[in-house]
Motif scaffolding. Structure first.
Motif, PDB file in Angstrom:
ATOM      1  N   HIS A 385      -4.008 -42.226  27.118  1.00 13.71           N
ATOM      2  CA  HIS A 385      -4.711 -43.503  27.221  1.00 13.71           C
ATOM      3  C   HIS A 385      -4.253 -44.476  26.140  1.00 13.71           C
ATOM      4  CE1 HIS A 385      -7.549 -40.655  25.065  1.00 13.71           C
ATOM      5  NE2 HIS A 385      -7.280 -41.533  24.114  1.00 13.71           N
ATOM      6  N   GLU A 387      -6.431 -47.238  25.661  1.00  7.01           N
ATOM      7  CA  GLU A 387      -7.787 -47.383  25.157  1.00  7.01           C
ATOM      8  C   GLU A 387      -8.536 -46.094  25.442  1.00  7.01           C
ATOM      9  OE1 GLU A 387      -9.214 -50.926  27.138  1.00  7.01           O
ATOM     10  OE2 GLU A 387      -8.684 -52.125  25.398  1.00  7.01           O
ATOM     11  N   SER A 495      -7.022 -58.011  26.390  1.00  7.87           N
ATOM     12  CA  SER A 495      -8.109 -57.559  27.253  1.00  7.87           C
ATOM     13  C   SER A 495      -8.771 -58.731  27.969  1.00  7.87           C
ATOM     14  CB  SER A 495      -9.150 -56.801  26.429  1.00  7.87           C
ATOM     15  OG  SER A 495      -9.715 -57.629  25.434  1.00  7.87           O
ATOM     16  N   ASP A 582      -5.014 -49.038  31.651  1.00  7.29           N
ATOM     17  CA  ASP A 582      -4.880 -49.585  30.297  1.00  7.29           C
ATOM     18  C   ASP A 582      -3.506 -50.207  30.096  1.00  7.29           C
ATOM     19  OD1 ASP A 582      -7.334 -48.426  29.861  1.00  7.29           O
ATOM     20  OD2 ASP A 582      -6.613 -46.879  28.514  1.00  7.29           O
TER      21      ASP A 582
END
Length: 865
Positions: A385, A387, A495, A582
């Motif tokens: 990942h 995040e 983001s 992500d």
């Protein structure tokens, strides 16, 4: 909405100028303006392309999630895509949506585009043909499909500001051609413009693009709608041909437009034309019989699951299978490891994301396939990942122990009023809350505050990391201790479509079985310390909370290698790696092609210890594979939707014999791809320096071997093609000429399997200017053949005009050049190619959607492409 069409001219005659202007923009994120007194209803739109999210980014109603479009492109299966389009139409009815914002048919110039996974292919014919099938399926349910984004929206970096500089030839042959094919074959009811500029003018206000090409040359009569916040002017966009500005409330089509009309910058007859387009769309929408402002519901049906599983499995590409390691044996002990094994990597990020009815992981799919779940073991290896995994479903509420957490909304900050009272309280499970469409009658502005409260009970003792990502400001506490501060000092990230921070992390030691209170204080985007430019602001921001136990990568890899090497404990090893939402998302481009840190080392070492380990890659676009030469069995599995894990398992164990082909070229390194020196915005522009040599066209031209070529894909059986014949046919009214190839296909192996035929055309050696060595002009998926079975396959007719033409910039027209062309039908397997030559007897220029070319077929031969 009753299926009664309004009389457009009668309505237009009765509309006031204010009402006309109001019809040309949305009233909120997803709805158009209603005029009740004249019987004009509101129309609802919803994001695609791989599912129907409905009207809510925030806490939305779950939906069916299809495999991403690169996965669908890999199927090369028009019938399957048509069925999936019909499923999307049915899902639209469940979400009360009259218009689906998809398919995405931009071209992947290179591997780094953040939304590359949303589009079908690097090839315009594959993209446009599958888009047409997709639109036909959606339209069969009387839902309006919306191909997007016209045009050259091929990167996320400065996407609303960048000037895409592209030659007219490349624009026509590569970037506009998918739209030309889709609009010509399916006539979808809507078309969406892109954010970027094209040769100096924003697409949404480009008269040459919208008026001259789309309206006049292509004779398109459907709605032209902006991308969300992709309108940049009042009079320019109206005059160019942009019918509808979305979303509402309008930035440009209120008093400003009235003023432009009264000052004669926009003629009222121009307004009338735009209103007619909107009203035509309303009439099309009425055929769906979906009422206005319909409730959103789920339709999670067994038939839906079956179709999604078929799509997931039939999109998996078998890249390597040395020694016939695959398929696996369901009765043998299997070790599954890797960062993508025990997570559901079902879709990419951004507007393509949605909450799925359910998801399946590769580990779950593999366990379900074996004769006993006890035969399957799992070890993590490394994380993949970017995040931390979402925390929401790992929490429970303190009040009643339900999975999830309590989400409370306040109009005041805790500092301003310690005794504040929540105006809204929700139970939620996803801890990613994008607030674009959150509404509450007591929330009057974009400035408000949120708390998130849940209980976390770790299953293992150790150090745990928590992450907080915000478009706004936020603090995260565990049992009252501040663990993450994303408020005092903030960094600009990517983001929430580029307006938020990167994930800020903190850690704390936790004991297994003990309950810990997790609390987040969040303030919306206007409270942020960041100053953002060159990105679209989608509302009041958002917050994302993640968490996971910290692992020591070196130790975890050692454990994975130790287990993989133990042939007495495990007969089969499957390594699951890749990207996730992500890494691939709307709002930002990938900085490189590499897998997450640690993944390559894990694969290298596992393959050294266990050469017969099977490697499964999940990504929406190409990744580097420095270990590929050592891998004997390798699958490309994409983001597979709800049934991703089951689809992977179906192929691993041979219940589905893979037939999929790569819709993208996989380069060895990033520097090998043709857009390498001309990607990202530099000084506000990006030069499409590779011209028409996109993807395989480039590799063919320069003689460079990529890691895996466009169209590559193996099978568990083998095929042979023979007996290619060509027939030239004239269509009624002599509007076009077509070439109809037929070929005999035989399954020469020992397993039943489907075959994909790819049809390429090579230009004459006497061509007046340099052209690609070969170009895909048609394709066909042959249904399953039994071992030893032969079948004569009649491929879809190919327009000779499109098959033989290039864009002549001197004449501003297509030119079908006289000469001898070679048609190659490429099947699965080395040297499985049959070829034949045909002659265009005289050159001819043409414009529009089709052309009329005189041809004859000559001297059929078998050979190599």
């Amino acid at each position: 909405m009753k299926p009664t069409e309004i009389d457009i001219e009668a309505v237009l005659a009765q509309l006031s100028l204010d009402e006309k202007v109001a019809l040309l923009s949305g009233i909120d994120g997803w709805h158009t303006k209603a005029i009740p007194r004249l019987g004009v209803p509101s129309v609802r739109m919803s994001d695609g392309p791989n599912g129907v999210r409905g009207t809510r980014f925030f806490n939305g109603v779950p939906a069916a999630c299809l495999p991403c479009e690169t996965a669908l492109g890999a199927t090369f299966d028009q019938d399957l895509i048509r069925q999936l389009g019909q499923l999307l139409g049915q899902e639209c009815k469940a979400k009360g949506a009259h218009v689906l914002l998809g398919p995405t048919i931009n071209i992947q110039r290179g591997p780094l585009g953040g939304r590359g996974f949303e589009s079908f292919s690097e090839d315009p014919v594959l993209s446009g043909t599958l888009a047409a099938s997709y639109c036909e399926g959606v339209s069969s349910e009387n839902i309006i499909a919306t191909p997007k984004h016209l045009v050259c929206n091929d990167q996320e970096h400065e996407r609303v500001a960048v000037n895409s500089i592209v030659t007219d030839r490349a624009l026509r042959e590569i970037y506009l051609l998918p739209f030309q094919i889709a609009l010509g074959r399916a006539r979808p009811g809507a078309l969406m413009t892109s954010y970027n500029k094209v040769n100096g003018t924003h697409a949404s206000e480009d008269p040459r693009l919208l008026r001259d090409i789309v309206r006049q040359e292509w004779k398109y009569e459907g709605l032209i709608v902006s991308d969300w916040f992709g309108t940049y002017s009042v009079s320019e966009a109206l005059n160019a041909g942009l019918d509808l500005e979305m979303p509402g409330m309008s930035h440009f089509r209120g008093p400003s437009l009235i003023h432009a009309i009264t000052s004669n910058k926009v003629k009222e007859h121009t307004i009338d034309e735009r209103v007619r387009s909107v009203l035509r769309m309303v009439n099309l929408a009425s055929r769906s019989n979906i009422p206005e402002m319909a409730p959103e519901v789920q339709r999670n049906l067994p038939a839906t699951s079956a179709l999604l599983r078929r799509a997931a499995s039939e999109s998996v590409v078998l890249l390597k299978n040395e020694g016939n390691i695959l398929p696996l044996n369901p009765s043998k002990k299997t070790l599954v490891l890797g960062p993508n094994a025990n997570i559901a990597t079902y879709c990419g990020g951004g507007s393509a994301s949605l909450p799925a009815y359910y998801t399946t992981t590769p580990l779950q799919g593999i366990r379900a396939k074996t004769t006993s779940p006890d035969l399957v073991s799992f070890t993590q290896g490394v994380y993949g990942h970017k995040e931390l995994p979402l925390l929401g479903e790992q929490l429970c509420t303190a009040e009643d122990g339900r999975v999830g957490y309590t989400f409370r909304v306040y109009t005041e900050s805790k500092e301003a009023n310690p005794a504040r009272v929540a105006v809204d309280t929700l139970h939620m499970t996803s801890s990613s809350a994008f607030l674009m469409d959150y509404m509450h009658p007591q929330v009057k502005s974009d400035v408000y505050y949120v708390t998130m409260d849940g209980t976390f009970t770790p299953t293992e003792t150790g150090e745990y990391e928590f992450g907080l990502t915000v478009a706004g400001t936020g603090l995260l506490y565990v049992d009252g201790k501040l663990v993450v501060d994303n408020k005092t000092h903030q960094r600009q990230g990517t983001s929430f479509f580029g307006i938020g921070t990167p994930e800020e992390r903190g850690s704390i030691h936790l004991t297994a079985g003990q309950k810990y209170a997790v609390h987040v204080d969040y303030g919306t985007a206007p409270t942020s310390n960041l100053k953002v430019k060159n990105v679209v602001s989608f509302g009041p921001g958002g917050v994302r909370v993640g968490g996971a136990r910290r692992i020591e990568p070196a130790q975890a890899v050692e454990e994975a290698v130790r287990l993989a090497a133990d042939t007495s404990a495990f007969d089969q090893v499957v390594v699951c790696i890749g990207l996730n939402s992500d890494w691939e998302s709307e709002g930002f481009d990938r900085p490189h092609m590499d897998l997450p840190a640690g993944s390559d080392e894990l694969v290298h070492r596992v393959l050294a210890a266990r050469p017969d380990a099977v490697v499964v890659v999940q990504s929406g676009t190409p990744v580097t594979m420095p270990w590929a030469s050592n891998a004997k069995a390798l699958l490309q599995a994409w983001y597979g939707g709800n049934e991703a894990g089951n689809g992977i398992a179906d192929v691993l164990f041979g219940d589905v014999n893979p037939a999929a082909k790569l819709p993208l070229t996989f380069p060895v390194t990033l520097a090998q791809n043709p857009s390498y020196l001309n990607y990202r915005s530099e000084g506000g522009r990006v030069l499409y320096g590779e011209d028409v040599y996109v993807g395989y066209r480039y590799y063919d031209a320069v003689g460079v071997q990529p890691l895996f070529r466009f169209g590559h894909g193996l099978s568990y059986t083998s095929f042979a093609s023979s007996g290619l014949s060509l027939a030239v046919q004239d269509t009624p009214k002599v509007t076009d000429a077509s070439l109809s190839p037929s070929v005999t296909v035989k399954n020469t192996g020992e397993r039943a399997g489907a075959e994909v035929l790819q049809v390429y055309v090579a230009p004459p050696p006497t061509t007046a200017l340099r052209r690609p060595i070969r170009e895909l002009k048609a394709f066909h998926k042959v249904p399953v053949l039994a071992p030893g079975e032969s079948r004569t396959v009649h491929l879809p007719p190919i327009s000779l005009a499109l098959a033989t033409s290039y864009w002549d910039e001197n004449r501003d027209a297509w030119l079908s050049e006289a000469g001898a062309y070679t048609l190659h039908v490429v099947g699965t397997g080395a040297d499985n190619v049959v070829s034949q030559t045909f002659v265009v007897e005289s050159s001819r220029w043409w414009t529009g959607l089709h052309g009329n070319v005189a041809t004859k077929a000559v001297n059929g031969v078998n050979g190599h492409a």
